[in-house]
Design an enzyme around this catalytic site. Sequence first.
Site, PDB file in Angstrom:
ATOM      1  N   ASP A  67       0.810  -1.212   0.000  1.00 49.72           N
ATOM      2  CA  ASP A  67       0.000   0.000   0.000  1.00 49.72           C
ATOM      3  C   ASP A  67       0.846   1.266   0.000  1.00 49.72           C
ATOM      4  O   ASP A  67       2.056   1.224   0.216  1.00 49.72           O
ATOM      5  CB  ASP A  67      -0.971   0.003   1.198  1.00 49.72           C
ATOM      6  CG  ASP A  67      -0.308  -0.458   2.505  1.00 49.72           C
ATOM      7  OD1 ASP A  67       0.926  -0.492   2.582  1.00 49.72           O
ATOM      8  OD2 ASP A  67      -1.048  -0.793   3.450  1.00 49.72           O
ATOM      9  N   ASP A 136      -7.662  -3.518  14.649  1.00 47.13           N
ATOM     10  CA  ASP A 136      -9.056  -3.791  14.271  1.00 47.13           C
ATOM     11  C   ASP A 136      -9.144  -4.900  13.220  1.00 47.13           C
ATOM     12  O   ASP A 136     -10.197  -5.120  12.629  1.00 47.13           O
ATOM     13  CB  ASP A 136      -9.711  -2.506  13.731  1.00 47.13           C
ATOM     14  CG  ASP A 136      -8.947  -1.933  12.536  1.00 47.13           C
ATOM     15  OD1 ASP A 136      -7.919  -2.514  12.123  1.00 47.13           O
ATOM     16  OD2 ASP A 136      -9.391  -0.884  12.005  1.00 47.13           O
ATOM     17  N   HIS A 138      -7.334  -4.978  10.352  1.00 48.43           N
ATOM     18  CA  HIS A 138      -7.055  -4.589   8.972  1.00 48.43           C
ATOM     19  C   HIS A 138      -5.771  -5.232   8.464  1.00 48.43           C
ATOM     20  O   HIS A 138      -4.850  -5.512   9.229  1.00 48.43           O
ATOM     21  CB  HIS A 138      -7.047  -3.060   8.793  1.00 48.43           C
ATOM     22  CG  HIS A 138      -5.898  -2.332   9.403  1.00 48.43           C
ATOM     23  ND1 HIS A 138      -6.033  -1.404  10.402  1.00 48.43           N
ATOM     24  CD2 HIS A 138      -4.563  -2.381   9.142  1.00 48.43           C
ATOM     25  CE1 HIS A 138      -4.848  -0.918  10.727  1.00 48.43           C
ATOM     26  NE2 HIS A 138      -3.925  -1.496   9.987  1.00 48.43           N
ATOM     27  N   GLU A 143      -9.794  -1.963   5.710  1.00 41.33           N
ATOM     28  CA  GLU A 143     -10.352  -1.732   7.041  1.00 41.33           C
ATOM     29  C   GLU A 143     -11.612  -2.587   7.234  1.00 41.33           C
ATOM     30  O   GLU A 143     -12.140  -3.127   6.267  1.00 41.33           O
ATOM     31  CB  GLU A 143     -10.737  -0.248   7.180  1.00 41.33           C
ATOM     32  CG  GLU A 143      -9.590   0.726   6.925  1.00 41.33           C
ATOM     33  CD  GLU A 143      -8.689   0.923   8.139  1.00 41.33           C
ATOM     34  OE1 GLU A 143      -8.909   0.245   9.169  1.00 41.33           O
ATOM     35  OE2 GLU A 143      -7.774   1.755   8.060  1.00 41.33           O
TER      36      GLU A 143
HETATM   37  C1  F6R Z   1       1.574  -1.953   6.334  1.00 38.07           C
HETATM   38  C2  F6R Z   1       0.147  -2.135   6.423  1.00 38.07           C
HETATM   39  C3  F6R Z   1      -0.624  -2.203   7.708  1.00 38.07           C
HETATM   40  C4  F6R Z   1       0.144  -2.716   8.906  1.00 38.07           C
HETATM   41  C5  F6R Z   1      -0.723  -2.735  10.163  1.00 38.07           C
HETATM   42  C6  F6R Z   1       0.063  -3.150  11.397  1.00 38.07           C
HETATM   43  O1  F6R Z   1       2.009  -1.891   4.969  1.00 38.07           O
HETATM   44  O2  F6R Z   1      -0.426  -2.211   5.402  1.00 38.07           O
HETATM   45  O3  F6R Z   1      -1.764  -2.994   7.492  1.00 38.07           O
HETATM   46  O4  F6R Z   1       0.630  -4.003   8.642  1.00 38.07           O
HETATM   47  O5  F6R Z   1      -1.263  -1.479  10.382  1.00 38.07           O
HETATM   48  O6  F6R Z   1       1.013  -2.165  11.673  1.00 38.07           O
HETATM   49  P1  F6R Z   1       2.130  -2.369  12.789  1.00 38.07           P
HETATM   50  O7  F6R Z   1       3.078  -3.402  12.254  1.00 38.07           O
HETATM   51  O8  F6R Z   1       2.804  -1.029  12.890  1.00 38.07           O
HETATM   52  O9  F6R Z   1       1.448  -2.802  14.032  1.00 38.07           O
END
Ligand code: F6R
Length: 244
Positions: A67, A136, A138, A143
């Site tokens: 992303d 959550d 995602h 989301e």
């Molecule tokens: C990263 C991404 C997000 C993260 C998620 C967890 O490219 O797409 O979905 O993997 O927000 O983030 P962390 O690892 O910071 O807890």
Amino acid sequence: MKIIKAKDYKDMSRKAANIISAQVIMKPHAVLGLATGSTPVGIYKQLIDWYNKGDIDFSEVTSINLDEYRGLDHNHNQSYWYFMQENFFKYINIREDSINVPDGSNPDAKQACEEYENIIHAAGGIDLQLLGIGNDGHIGFNEPGAAFELATHCVDLTESTIEANKRFFGSKDEVPRQAYTMGIKSIMQARKVLMVANGKGKADIIKKAFFGPVTPEVPASILQMHPDFTLVGDEEALSKIELD
Ligand code: F6R
């Protein structure tokens, strides 16, 4: 679904890096789907270390990131392109033209997302997709409520994501309101999916996502249906589930 328990963050990072390394050794021209966020940083450090020791070669690897914020170009220090350069790519021998991140600087969302799907297909699909998980549920920027059948698309960030990410920007107003993300469909098409999770904060969502119903309300829950899904979690992240 395979769940691998690691002692702590370092052990989680090392185990996941081993799986990625095995993929690259088995297929030097592997297509790796990569993620940003805090969880994979230790994996990238470990892979850089093995690269420096001559144990792994990225010269034929293609990377396809999950992303990118819409509206940020490569040089913005909060773009995911920049994050990947700073945390991984600039330290290894991956070819510059084999690095792919959605083009956040393209204001035409439809074109940017279609182009990205074409890149994934032209590369022959993703061999191994690395994922983190949001509190959550995602994955990528998919989301809760995200349709399972979407490929790369443009999303409006939720208030909670904007809130969570504002610490990286000068102020909340500077946080982009949209992102381009691989969809659940693109993620599910990867041949292998490897998720990493660490810390107590992830324990509830790990239980909900992988020991609860498969539902768009918990986007990661769809991974229960993936034929080759591995979760590497540390003791804290796996503390609310029973493993035999
Ligand atoms: C990263 C991404 C997000 C993260 C998620 C967890 O490219 O797409 O979905 O993997 O927000 O983030 P962390 O690892 O910071 O807890």
